[in-house]
Structures are given as C-alpha cells and as structure tokens.
Design an enzyme around this catalytic site. Structure first.
Site, mmCIF file in Angstrom:
data_model
loop_
_atom_site.group_PDB
_atom_site.id
_atom_site.type_symbol
_atom_site.label_atom_id
_atom_site.label_comp_id
_atom_site.label_asym_id
_atom_site.label_seq_id
_atom_site.Cartn_x
_atom_site.Cartn_y
_atom_site.Cartn_z
ATOM 1 N N TRP A 102 -131.362 45.689 71.650
ATOM 2 C CA TRP A 102 -129.921 45.510 71.758
ATOM 3 C C TRP A 102 -129.555 44.154 72.340
ATOM 4 O O TRP A 102 -128.860 44.061 73.332
ATOM 5 C CB TRP A 102 -129.277 46.621 72.586
ATOM 6 C CG TRP A 102 -129.215 47.904 71.843
ATOM 7 C CD1 TRP A 102 -128.297 48.263 70.928
ATOM 8 C CD2 TRP A 102 -130.113 49.011 71.965
ATOM 9 N NE1 TRP A 102 -128.570 49.528 70.446
ATOM 10 C CE2 TRP A 102 -129.680 49.998 71.073
ATOM 11 C CE3 TRP A 102 -131.249 49.247 72.737
ATOM 12 C CZ2 TRP A 102 -130.342 51.215 70.929
ATOM 13 C CZ3 TRP A 102 -131.901 50.452 72.593
ATOM 14 C CH2 TRP A 102 -131.442 51.414 71.698
ATOM 15 N N GLY A 105 -125.090 52.245 66.304
ATOM 16 C CA GLY A 105 -124.791 51.219 67.298
ATOM 17 C C GLY A 105 -125.823 50.115 67.327
ATOM 18 O O GLY A 105 -125.709 49.171 68.089
#
Lengths: 244, 741
Positions: free
Chosen positions: B321, B716
C-alpha cells in the site's frame, strides 16, 4: 396502466448514446430466426413483471446522476411498441425531466402505435431485417412493408434514427439487398447512422431452454474484416455513417 | 535561503506547513497529456534489470532473498544499489534489491515463522537476545490480552489485528524533509519537547519519550542519507534533491517499520513545484522530469517486507500500500492537479502496469476533464487505479489530506490512525441467533442467551439479540485495540514516521466491518422472506431453510439497503461508547482487503442462503451475482451507505468487461467518467475500477508467466493477479463483472 416487462438493465452503453437504463418489454410479434431473446416473444410468462408508470419512473429517475448530457432511457424488447400507450406515458414523463429517450423497435408494427410515441422520442433504434420482402418473410415470419412505411413516417416527422442491421451470412448479405437498402437509406435524411450487428449464437441456449428448434445451426458469425468491408460499402452507397 | 529561491513566501517559511507552501506555489494544470515524455534510456536500462530481478523473485516463490543477520533499522545496512550508473534516485531497504530485511520489534515468533516459510532461519544469538532482553510488541500484547480477547481472536469474530506485525496506516510526511531539511525539523521537535515540562503525567512522560525517539530517528535518517552521499540536513535545492530527499524519508520509514500499509502520502503536486522551477530555469527538461518520477516509482515498486503465510492469506499478493493520492481540489477552487500528477500516472506507461504504488485519484466534479480522461484511459489499460471522492473528504480533512492503505483519509502530518483490522459482522449475526455460541466450534463466545427457539426467525427479535451481541463485541473490540496500540507505541514505535508529523496529533482509531452485504441480505431474508433455523444434534443452529422473495443488497431497494445503513450506524454508535487509547476518535471502515475469503471460510451458513465456508463479498460490495438490475442499481445501493458513520472508508470494487463500457475508446472513456460522476455526486466514497474480461483472468491462471504483469484491483489495492492463491483467483473470477444482460 401497467407495463409488462421482461427485465431491466440499469446500465447499458450499447442501446443508444451514453449510459442508459434499458427496459426490455415483454412480447413480440416477430419470430426472427436469429433472435437472441426468444423468451421475450410471449405476451406474458411466469417471469414477467408488471410495473406501473410510477414504479418504472422511480427506477428511471435513479439513473439521472449517471445519464450526463447524452444518456437516458431506452425501451427495448421484445417489441416495445406493442405496449405503445404505456411506453408513451413513460417517455412523456422522461421528457418532462429532460431525460433523453430512445426506442429500440423492429418497426414491424401498426403505424398508429408508432405515432403515439413519436412526440416523446428523441431517437429510434430501428431494425431493418431485410430490404427484400421474401427474405423478411422467411427470416421473421412477416412482410417488411410496415417497417418501410414506419421508417418513412419517422423521416417525415424528423425523428433521429439509427438503423440496426444484423449481418447473417447467406441471409442478409446478398449484394443486391445491401445495395437496395443503402439506396433506400440514402433517401432518409433522419437516419444518422447504420450499425451493423454481427450475427452471434449467444442466445441459442435460450431456444433450447424454451423447447424451440434453432434453424440457423452451422452458420458462422461473420468475420470483422467482412463486416468492415460491408460497412464501407454501405457507407459509400448511402452517404451515412456505418459502424460495426 | 538559496534552496527556496523563487518560491513565494508565507506561513510555511517559519513554521512547518507544507500545505501553505503548496497553496502559495503550485501550478494548477488543466491541459492534456500530450506534453509527457517517454522513459529515458537510463530508466529503461534500470527497469530491465529490475524486471529480471522480479522474475527471479517470482521463480523463487515470491521471496528473492532474506537478510536474517541484521534486523532492519534505519542504519542497519550499508548503502545498496541496483546499477549505480543508471540510478538517479538511490536507496534500498537492505544492501541488495528485493532482499527482505527482518523486523523483530513487531514479534519474534512471527519473524521466525516468516523466515521458516521461505527456508531461512534467524541466528540463535538474535533469538536469545530478543527472548531474554527485548520484549516485542507481540509479547506485550499477549501478556495483557484477556481470555475473552484471545477467544474472539481464535474463533475469528475479530481477526487480522496488528498484534504481531507493524500496524501501518501511518503516513510520515516526507515532503517535510525535502522542504525543510532535517536540521529544521530537529530544531522544531526540540522546541516541542521544551513545551512538555510541566506536570509529569504518564501521558506527558510517554509523549516526551516519543519526541526524543523522533529526534533520534531524524538524525539516523540524516546519517543514512549521508551514506549515500547526500546531505539532507539542509533543504532540497533543486528537483532532483527534492525527489531524493523525500524518498529518503519514505525509505527510512520502510526500514524502521513493516506496517501492513506503508503509504507515501500526497507528494506529486508538492514535487511539481520543484520540477517546474527547474524547468523554468532551464535546468531540467520534460524527459528529465519524467526520469526523476520514473526512478522514484521504480524504488517504490521494489519495497518489500517479510510476511508469514497467515498474513498473506489476509493481505494477499504481497502488497505494501505505497498509496499516493493524486489530484483533488484546493479549498479555493483551484485544482491540485499538476503536470507531475500526470507524470506520476504516466509511470504506468513508461514502466508498464503495476499494483504499486497504489495510485489513488482524488475525484472531484471540478477536476479538469483532460486529467479525468487520462485517468479513465489508464484504468481501462491497466486496472491499476482507484478513485475516491475528494468533494466528500475535503469537507472533513481539508485539502492536504492523503489516503493511507486503501481508503483511510487523514490530514498529512497532522492526523494519524490506529489501525484495527475488522470484525466479522455475519458471524455476529449468527451469534445473535445462537445465543453467543460460535456456529462452527460451538464455544460460548458472545453474550450467553438461549439459542433461538421459535420455528421461524422474526426480524425484531433477531435485531434485539443482535444489538445485545453488538454491545458486547464493541466493548471487546475497543478494549482489544487499546491493548494493541498501547503496546505498539511501547515496543514498536514508528519514530521516524511520527517525527514527520506535528507533535500535537489527532488520532483516529479505525475499526472495520467485514460481511456487511451478507448480513444485510440475511436480515432482509428474515424480514421479507421466511427463514426456518435448523438445529444440529447439539442444539446449535447451523443451517437455515430460506424461502420467499426478498430483496438483496445491490439492487437499489431501500428495504434492504436501509438495513445495511442501520447496521453501520448501530455499530459505530456502539463503538464510540467506549473510550479509545490516546483519546482517539472512533472511525469505521467497510473494507475487507482479501480477508473476505478467509472470513467466509470461518463463517457458517447464513440466513440469506449463503453456505458455510463460502466467501463473503469484498468490502461493501453486494455478494457475487446478487445484483439483478445492472450496475447503476448496484452503485446506488452503495451510495446510500453513510460516510459520516464510516469515515475510515467504504470500499467498492467495480468490475466491468470493456465491451460493456461502449464501442469506441472515446465512448468508453465518456461512459466510465459518467459512471464515476453519477456515483460520487451522490456522496459515495470509493471505487476500484477494473475494466477487463474475466476470460483474461482464466487465461492468466493457465499461463501465469505470460501474464506476470496483469494487474487487478481487489479491495482498496491492486495485485499482480498471478501472485494470488488459486482460491483467491477463483473468488475474483466469481465476482460480478458487469456485462450486457
């Protein structure tokens, strides 16, 4: 008044410009041999939903944030104009809300029904099954006279039309028919474009499910190159945009 | 000061205020992408070598090498290079590319397990040292966990908790290093320390110690940069230095910490100010500007942490991420899109598709159309982008926030969050029906009540029971989080990342829900259908006979959609009744990462007809195949979920086959943008966009090496599809791909 509805797709980009809510109406008078939705033929079956104008408008209105400048509502089917009173009322309400409206019709339909919808219709996606009487009769079970009359009516009333023409090798690609159709379309100022649709067999399983016999067994879908060639030919003869 | 020549001065000149610097100096760009340059020769040369390394990494089962000798620290390793001649931006986590370091502060056993999974072993000396002299975060947590907490974790009503790895979701504002240099930051931290001298309460003592550690970490980062020949004690004085200084800040963070999400922040328009200054002065051309961004992105693509197999099940595909938030609007109405927003996105062209960095478009209805069109093109070509609603988030976070992880917004350098994974709401519903007993193990976990007795489930009674169980879970969940974060601060504090924040911070404590749609559908079945619970021999309800025509979430039907809304409100309201560590503000996410599969495995039959073991839906998605009315009805259901109650984000993964978006490329771009606009103008929060045919995924399963770069957004974040387990691949293919009905 209620509409008999086969199904609703709240997101389509292939039934007119932009993002569209498509309402597939139940019932059709034609029996096209390549039909991909034979389950829409019967006037009613056990899956048919009946919705009031208000109920349908509620669904249509939920798409407003997505329609943008181009998108809107398309009535398809089945043959939507078999329920001309119902769809005209809905289309009228859509126009009050400034929603773009379209009908996807075979135009093998009594002209009085078409006239009801015309005042509230921005675009007609109109089929030409075959320009030839005989072929039309064999392919759809009906003469194409109404189709030709109605295309003329749409032209006289200045309603925009996109022609949809299914290319079924051996049936709808005869050079003389292609030429006659293109010449006919040249005379119609309201026709904006001609979409050649490739014949495909994705709906075949539905025929089997309904216990119908599929007669086009063995016909192969046309190649993209062939479609391109046909499109260019039609464009040059008709003076219209032809896509595939 | 020389470094700031040509910049407009302002409040930022004296105080740490990066937002003010951007506002006074950025150049909004409203044009198209035609100005962009291709990758430089150096970049191509470097990236080719990296691709070979990545290939080798894949060949070795996902891990190229592990350095088990020295635990990773900001200065644990000598400088590492890939190819010195081709590298414009330098710095690796260890002394070799893709060699993973070990981070023991999170947990000794976890580290040993992770090493073992790849046939490595830590030296006995290290094991002994940590075992005897240095408790880890994991030790701390388990020393304090109550039996109830252990049980909740074991049965999987709460899982994925950061109790044995770095919590992550903290974004160090590395822009500060480029703008101010380390000396300035250290001076300001010292001043902050001077302010904390009055009452020595535990909180003050803790805070003083933390700032002390922050200063040490800043100095260590300065040393690390020096080993690469860079003096970051002073501000960056040109574009190259700005990119390099900023990267050192990020690099030090990923050396010090192995947090689940190690996000970058919102750097592109900040860097743009430096790039444009150099371009204006004739020091840099477009090719040079792209080269700097490409080389930064190459480094971001090579970030690695060593994980256990259990971790990989929850967070599949080796994600970090490295989220970069791009675009958005300034409060004064100017766009924050700059040429460097394009340059950053353009790395998907110059270097090819990749899941990292996790590029997040901050969507606004006022974003320049050419920028939106560029993003839409990239989404269609790469499936690498996610979109989040800037018009919605700006209200809460101003115009200099960034996204951590997938959907967690926070003001850059001013706010941070305490990450708390998620609980399994579907399981909680089953506890409500079974009087707190676990439907898989039979253990008494929740509040003890009679197992449901009547022949049919009745909505009000089930809701009454659910509320009781939810109260119990909320208290347990908050308490568990308090333990975890207390211990994380104590044993695995993120000194460098926190040094790149203001000393007075606002904390969020982020809770999460998995299984929202299944739970709402189950309650819908109970309310509008007829559900007969079936007991097993031990009297536990383990299956259901479900009849009737009831609405599913994802069809824009208020009867069930409002149940989902109610569940979110109920849970959030219950959570905030319990005080959170550091006076944190409670937030909630509807996000699963890839844990929806694992959660599903550990959840029994549900009243909606879902069978035991079947996956839950990812994020806030409707369950696979339950959307019957097409994409817009699905999106409208999602748009009803209230962001004000779920400020840690509401994740939707939207997949569509290219043909369904339109015929021509330009039609597809227009339609994709209309779709986003319709969704976001209704205050929806997030959308992962995948434009691809599942047939491609099936081919990739058959010939993985041919599709090594195939990227897809899962929840996500994006992954290389071929790096997922077969089970996850199958779950993704089973998801709804919108196509013409």
């Amino acid at each position: 008044m209620v509409g008999r509805i086969h199904s609703i797709d709240t997101f389509s980009t292939l039934d007119g410009p932009g993002i569209r809510t498509v309402i597939f109406m139940q019932g059709c008078g034609l029996r096209c041999k390549y039909c991909q939705n034979p389950d829409t033929w019967a006037t009613r079956n056990d899956k048919t939903q009946e919705l009031s104008i208000l109920q349908l408008m509620q669904i249509i209105k939920r798409g407003i944030p997505y329609y943008g400048k181009q998108g809107g509502v398309t009535f398809s089917g089945g043959e939507p104009l078999l329920q001309a009173d119902f769809i005209s009322s809905v289309l009228q309400q859509c126009k009050h809300l400034n929603i773009h409206t379209a009908i996807d019709s075979s135009l093998y339909i009594d002209s009085s029904r078409l006239m009801k919808a015309i005042p509230f219709t921005d675009l007609v996606l109109a089929d030409i099954k075959s320009i030839d009487q005989e072929v039309s009769l064999k392919l759809t079970g009906k003469s194409n006279q109404l189709n030709r009359d109605n295309l003329q009516i749409l032209n006289d009333n200045h309603v925009k039309v996109w022609i949809r023409y299914v290319v079924l090798p051996g049936w709808t690609d005869r050079p003389t028919d292609i030429r006659d159709m293109a010449v006919f379309l040249r005379s119609l100022a309201n026709v904006e474009k001609i979409e050649l649709l490739s014949y495909h067999t994705l709906g075949k399983h539905k025929w089997n499910m309904l216990g119908l016999s599929y007669e086009l067994e063995g016909i192969k879908p046309p190649s993209p190159e062939y479609l391109k060639e046909l499109a260019e030919h039609i464009a040059s003869l008709s003076g219209k945009l032809a896509t595939f | 000061m020389h470094a700031w020549n040509g910049f407009n001065t302002g409040r930022w000149t004296n105080d740490t205020d990066v937002r003010d610097f951007i506002q006074k100096n950025h150049s909004p760009y409203e044009g198209d992408s035609l100005f962009l340059a291709p990758a430089s020769e150096k970049t191509n040369r470097l990236w080719l070598q990296c691709q070979d390394l990545l290939k080798e990494e894949r060949k070795r089962g996902g891990v190229l090498a592990v350095d088990v000798k020295k635990p990773l620290q900001i200065n644990s390793h000598p400088p590492g290079y890939i190819d010195r001649d081709s590298e414009k931006i330098v710095g690796l986590q260890t002394d070799a590319p893709l060699m993973r370091g070990i981070n023991i502060y999170g947990g000794l056993r976890t580290t040993m397990k992770a090493c073992k999974a790849y046939d490595y072993q830590i030296s006995q000396d290290l094991i002994d040292f940590f075992a005897q002299h240095r408790p880890t975060h994991n030790d701390g947590v388990f020393a304090v966990y109550t039996p109830a907490m252990r049980l909740a974790r074991k049965v999987g009503i709460i899982t994925g908790l950061p109790d044995s790895y770095g919590r992550g979701r903290i974004i160090g504002d590395s822009r500060r290093i480029a703008l101010y240099g380390i000396n300035f930051l250290v001076e300001h931290k010292k001043k902050d320390l001077e302010q904390l001298t009055e009452e020595m309460t535990p909180a003050t003592i803790q805070h003083r110690e933390e700032i002390f550690k922050q200063i040490e970490a800043l100095q260590a980062t300065c040393e690390m940069a020096k080993s690469y020949g860079c003096d970051i004690s002073r501000p960056a004085s040109n574009a190259y230095e700005a990119v390099q200084w900023l990267y050192f800040g990020y690099l030090a963070a990923v050396k010090e910490q192995n947090g689940a999400a190690m996000s970058l922040g919102r750097v592109s328009t900040f860097l743009d100010i430096y790039l444009e200054r150099d371009i204006e002065q004739g020091l840099l051309d477009e090719a040079g500007a792209q080269e700097l961004i490409d080389q930064l992105v190459i480094k971001l693509r090579l970030v690695r942490h060593l994980r256990t197999p259990e971790y990989n099940e929850l967070f599949a595909g080796d994600p970090n991420w490295v989220t970069e938030s791009i675009g958005g609007m300034a409060s004064d109405g100017r766009t924050l899109v700059s040429k460097t927003s394009f340059r950053f996105l353009n790395t998907l062209n110059t270097l090819g598709p990749s899941p990292e960095p996790n590029m997040t478009i901050l969507w606004s209805h006022r974003l320049p159309r050419p920028f939106l069109a560029f993003c839409a093109h990239l989404s269609m070509a790469t499936c690498a982008l996610q979109y989040e609603n800037d018009d919605l988030m700006r209200e809460y976070y101003g115009d200099d926030y960034a996204i951590a992880c997938c959907v967690s917004a926070m003001r850059s350098g001013k706010e941070t969050q305490l990450f708390g994974a998620r609980c399994n709401l579907a399981k909680l519903l089953l506890y409500a029906i079974n009087g707190g007993r676990d439907e898989m193990s039979g253990e008494q976990v929740g509040v003890e009540m009679m197992v449901y007795q009547d022949e049919f489930l009745e909505y009000n009674e089930v809701m009454r029971r659910l509320e009781i169980q939810m109260k119990w879970l909320s208290e347990l969940y908050v308490n568990t989080m308090n333990v975890i974060h207390f211990m994380h601060d104590r044993y695995a504090y993120e000194s460098l990342q926190m040094a790149l924040h203001d000393s007075q911070l606002h904390y969020y404590m982020a809770f999460g829900i998995a299984g929202l749609s299944v739970t709402a559908d189950s309650l819908s079945a109970i309310k509008y259908g007829r559900v007969k619970p079936i007991k097993d021999a031990s009297g536990l309800i383990t299956s259901y006979e479900t009849r009737g025509d009831f609405p599913f979430f994802g069809n824009d039907d208020d009867r069930v959609d409002q149940i989902a809304v109610e569940l979110i409100k109920m849970f959030k309201t219950n959570l905030q009744k319990h005080q959170a560590y550091r006076q944190a503000q409670h937030t909630l996410s509807i996000l699963t990462i890839t844990s929806n599969v694992m959660y599903g495995k550990h959840t029994g039959d549900t009243p909606d007809g879902r069978k035991c073991g079947e996956a839950l839906a990812p994020g806030a998605n409707p369950l696979h195949g339950r959307e019957k009315l097409g994409a817009i009805a699905g999106l409208n259901s999602l748009a009803k979920l209230p962001y004000s109650y779920a400020r840690d984000g509401i994740s939707l993964t939207f997949s569509i086959v290219p043909e369904s978006l339109g015929k021509s490329d330009s039609e597809r771009v227009d339609n994709l943008l209309s779709l986003l606009e319709g969704y976001f103008t209704q205050d929806a929060h997030h959308m992962n966009v995948n434009v691809l045919d599942p047939a491609t995924l099936i081919k990739a399963m058959e010939q993985p090496e041919k599709y090594a770069d195939l990227t897809i957004r899962v929840s996500g974040y994006a992954v290389h599809f071929t790096r997922l387990s077969r089970e996850l691949q199958e779950e993704i293919i089973a998801r709804t791909f919108y196509r013409k009905l």
